[in-house]
Design an enzyme around this catalytic site. Structure first.
Site, mmCIF file in Angstrom:
data_model
loop_
_atom_site.group_PDB
_atom_site.id
_atom_site.type_symbol
_atom_site.label_atom_id
_atom_site.label_comp_id
_atom_site.label_asym_id
_atom_site.label_seq_id
_atom_site.Cartn_x
_atom_site.Cartn_y
_atom_site.Cartn_z
ATOM 1 N N TYR A 64 -51.919 -10.225 124.701
ATOM 2 C CA TYR A 64 -51.992 -9.096 125.634
ATOM 3 C C TYR A 64 -50.870 -9.185 126.656
ATOM 4 C CZ TYR A 64 -53.436 -6.420 129.706
ATOM 5 O OH TYR A 64 -53.438 -5.568 130.779
ATOM 6 N N LYS A 91 -47.408 -6.667 127.147
ATOM 7 C CA LYS A 91 -46.995 -5.994 128.389
ATOM 8 C C LYS A 91 -45.569 -6.414 128.770
ATOM 9 C CE LYS A 91 -50.733 -3.624 129.503
ATOM 10 N NZ LYS A 91 -50.729 -2.135 129.537
ATOM 11 N N SER A 118 -49.276 -5.393 134.005
ATOM 12 C CA SER A 118 -50.311 -6.344 134.408
ATOM 13 C C SER A 118 -49.690 -7.542 135.101
ATOM 14 C CB SER A 118 -51.076 -6.806 133.166
ATOM 15 O OG SER A 118 -51.857 -7.947 133.436
#
Length: 356
Positions: free
Chosen positions: A163, A167, A137
């Site tokens: 989040y 990643k 991302s």
């Protein structure tokens, strides 16, 4: 394909938004596809049936898709899939992805995203499957230090949610893995903002609960499911004061994964290579609302509210490495993104539950 037997690609999280759309060009390019998903963020089918996104993909491509309802945290069940199939490459989509939620239940995000990934990588290593495309991302870049964002931009600094951190941690694990074993071929794809739907209208983004992203929320307002859109801030240093983002059509993104798999098959990827996938252009929230209103013929009511914590003014990428390294570039316009989203939302006003 050159060989008589088509290469087999395993998609973890393949019943989700990006994964399900990626199955289509993979099959159209001649690959055999196996999908693994625990259905935590996908519309389940009737009892004993495949999830709805997979059945829709099957209708589009005219072929059956092998599907397993399995969680990456279930090591033995995942290993059994590798025992059954001659997997040549893995595209790793699986993971929790709601930014706000990751701030509330960070341990769950680290267990699912990081521990699940470690399980997958260990099983791949045990089965001598060392070709991987990882769904990362643009959030790993944090607050943009410069625009457009290139792959040389710093990562991992001032990340505001679990989040993004998950990643970033997985990217680091893959770098270490490739440094320890030169046989691994890994491409890390850093998405910007995937939007849109398959042009047929049969497959699209069906978020559970309140959408976290702009486009599905706009679509739900346009179709009448929600009364109003909240625009978080109109005092940014942008074209109209609202946040600017790099929106990418989901089918362009899906094609990017096929390009990555083809590149990995050549064994010409040294270590873990990170690549941006985006259009290289930014559009503001109000520009998206205006374009969607034009293609749908619907007025999109919205209200301006205060800025949202963690949002930056602008974020868009330099996608030139994707073009030079993968031979890929985004083709579809914002108008096409809105048109395909509206077609999907019009056909399935309540999402995939309409189709069941």
């Amino acid at each position: 394909m050159n060989s008589s037997k088509s290469p087999c690609v395993l998609l973890t999280g393949g019943a989700g938004y990006v994964g399900s759309h990626t199955i289509i060009p993979l099959i159209e390019s001649g690959y055999e596809v196996v999908v693994l998903d625990n259905l935590s963020n996908a519309c389940k089918g009737d009892e004993g049936q495949k999830p709805v996104p997979i059945t829709k993909v099957e209708e589009i491509v005219g072929k059956q898709v092998t599907f397993y309802n399995v969680d990456l945290l279930d090591y033995n069940s995942v290993a059994q899939i590798f025992d059954k199939h001659d997997i040549s490459c893995v595209i790793h989509f699986a993971g929790l992805k709601a930014v706000g939620e990751s701030c509330v239940i960070p341990l769950t995000y680290y267990r699912v995203n990081v521990s699940g990934s470690i399980n997958l990588f260990e099983i791949m290593k045990a089965h001598n499957v060392k070709k991987l495309v990882f769904s990362s991302s643009s959030t790993v870049y944090g607050e943009p230090k410069f625009l457009p964002i290139t792959e040389s931009h710093s990562v991992g600094q001032n990340l505001l949610n679990g989040y993004a951190k998950s990643k970033y941690y997985i990217e680091g694990i893959l770098q270490d893995l490739c440094n320890s074993d030169k046989e691994w071929n890994v491409i890390i794809l850093r998405y910007f903002n995937p939007v849109g739907a398959h042009p047929s209208g049969q497959l699209g983004e069906d978020p559970t609960g309140i959408p976290n992203n702009l486009m599905p929320f706009v679509a739900q307002v346009a179709v009448g499911n929600r009364p109003c859109l909240k625009v978080f801030g109109n005092d940014y240093d942008t074209i109209d004061g609202t946040g600017v983002r790099d929106y990418l059509h989901i089918m362009d993104l899906a094609d990017g994964h096929v390009s990555a798999v083809k590149k990995i098959e050549t064994n010409s990827v040294n270590g873990a290579v990170a690549i941006n996938l985006g259009t290289g252009n930014g559009f503001s929230v109000l520009q998206v609302i205006e374009t969607f209103s034009q293609v749908s013929g619907r007025k999109i009511p919205y209200e301006i509210v205060g800025r949202r914590q963690g949002d930056c003014a602008s974020s868009y990428c330099d996608a030139s490495l994707a073009k030079s390294f993968l031979g890929w570039e985004a083709k579809k316009t914002l108008k096409e993104m809105c048109e395909d989203t509206w077609k999907w939302q019009s056909m399935y006003p309540k999402g995939f539950s309409t189709a069941k």
